[in-house]
Design a protein around this motif. Sequence first.
Motif, PDB file in Angstrom:
ATOM      1  N   ILE A 131      32.145  42.272  34.924  1.00 28.16           N
ATOM      2  CA  ILE A 131      32.836  43.165  35.864  1.00 28.16           C
ATOM      3  C   ILE A 131      34.068  42.451  36.398  1.00 28.16           C
ATOM      4  O   ILE A 131      34.226  41.241  36.246  1.00 28.16           O
ATOM      5  N   ASN A 133      35.886  42.425  40.142  1.00 27.09           N
ATOM      6  CA  ASN A 133      36.046  42.881  41.529  1.00 27.09           C
ATOM      7  C   ASN A 133      36.062  41.674  42.443  1.00 27.09           C
ATOM      8  O   ASN A 133      35.018  41.122  42.786  1.00 27.09           O
ATOM      9  N   ASN A 144      29.137  37.673  35.437  1.00 29.81           N
ATOM     10  CA  ASN A 144      30.063  37.179  34.413  1.00 29.81           C
ATOM     11  C   ASN A 144      29.769  35.753  33.948  1.00 29.81           C
ATOM     12  O   ASN A 144      30.108  35.387  32.833  1.00 29.81           O
ATOM     13  N   TYR A 188      37.500  35.520  39.404  1.00 31.17           N
ATOM     14  CA  TYR A 188      37.414  35.977  38.006  1.00 31.17           C
ATOM     15  C   TYR A 188      37.919  34.861  37.095  1.00 31.17           C
ATOM     16  O   TYR A 188      37.288  34.546  36.081  1.00 31.17           O
ATOM     17  N   LEU A 227      37.108  48.736  32.861  1.00 24.93           N
ATOM     18  CA  LEU A 227      37.298  47.583  33.766  1.00 24.93           C
ATOM     19  C   LEU A 227      38.765  47.431  34.150  1.00 24.93           C
ATOM     20  O   LEU A 227      39.098  47.040  35.263  1.00 24.93           O
ATOM     21  N   LYS A 234      40.593  46.372  42.881  1.00 28.60           N
ATOM     22  CA  LYS A 234      39.639  45.338  42.457  1.00 28.60           C
ATOM     23  C   LYS A 234      40.114  43.932  42.826  1.00 28.60           C
ATOM     24  O   LYS A 234      39.555  42.944  42.410  1.00 28.60           O
TER      25      LYS A 234
END
Length: 301
Positions: A131, A133, A144, A188, A227, A234
Amino acid sequence: MLYQTPSGKVPLPTKQGHIFFTCTDIECCRDWRTTEIRDPTAEVLLSQYPTAEMALNGKNAVVTGAVMGIGKAITEILLQNGAKVALLDYGEDKVFFMNCDVESEEDIKAGLKKAAETFGGIDILCNNAGILNEGLWEKMVSINLMGIIKGSYLALEHMNKLTGGRGGVIVNTASMAGIGPLPSCPVYTAVKHGVVGFTRAMAAASTLSGYGIRFNVLCPAFVQTDLFSNIPKKLGRFSELCLETQQLVEHFGVLDVSEVAEALLELVTDETKNGQVLLVLPTDEDGKGGNSYISFPTYVQ
Ligand SMILES: NC(=O)C1=CN([C@@H]2O[C@H](COP(=O)(O)OP(=O)(O)OC[C@H]3O[C@@H](n4cnc5c(N)ncnc54)[C@H](O)[C@@H]3O)[C@@H](O)[C@H]2O)C=CC1
Ligand SMILES: CC/C=C\C[C@H](O)C(=O)/C=C/C=C/C=C\C=C\[C@@H](O)C/C=C\CCC(=O)O
């Protein structure tokens, strides 16, 4: 909706839903095809099932996050090249056959066990679920990175030659953000760097210990998927960097999921590839960009 076929229950795709099935064998797909199912998606998918000489004929694959986006494209290209594919995803209204939340070790264990029992072993694992966010950064770490670690470790129980497995290949989906920073997505970026480092270390461990398993990592840049939609929502506390992110998108371009799936296929079928980090970029009209293997500093002892 499930239909009984000689080799087991095969849930059918719906026009609204996604293709999600475990095809226990191509015969099963043929049986399925003869039950006059007129779902064009299914027909297209099944119309391309493999002929004898396909590269992955006889191989059994598991794909997480397979119901849409990159995972669905990975599933299609593995099927088209002869593999049998178990799809692990989550969400009641999306999953017909194997519900699996990669945050749950039990779910992954059950999904891998079902796939191994259904197919008679696992040769290929694509840890793809993920994902984006930054506002839910702990969840990003859990899905992840931890989801990929759990999936890789649990797959060892089925694939490791040292414990009765027959080896194979595990491809983890990281990102270009696993090679360089995305300023608007620091967590991320962190988890994707973690996936790259984890996968390279597992590849080295496998070689040193003799698991017989190749570990590779896929690093796509921007890809047109669910995504990639609504990015401004996000970015969490970094939403002020939305313009800079858009500039990155304009600079690097946007890939189609099929381009990522083609890159995945190379990492799966080329048995010389272990510990490889494949950057996937759009190729521009001058032929610039495209795919490249990333090299890292090596320290000679
Ligand atoms: N779309 C992009 O620009 C890029 C995506 N990636 C990575 O590719 C992978 C796939 O992403 P996309 O296909 O773009 O996203 P997507 O949102 O289209 O598909 C992700 C799939 O993973 C599933 N999923 C999410 N959390 C899950 C969980 N806890 N357990 C099981 N399944 C779960 C979703 O249900 C969905 O089917 C992700 O790891 C993502 O970080 C990497 C680079 C670029
Ligand atoms: C806002 C995030 C949008 C989508 C997330 C998507 O999942 C994804 O992973 C996209 C990643 C794209 C990253 C793009 C840029 C990174 C830029 C720089 O840090 C350079 C990075 C690597 C350079 C490697 C090289 O050029 O050799």
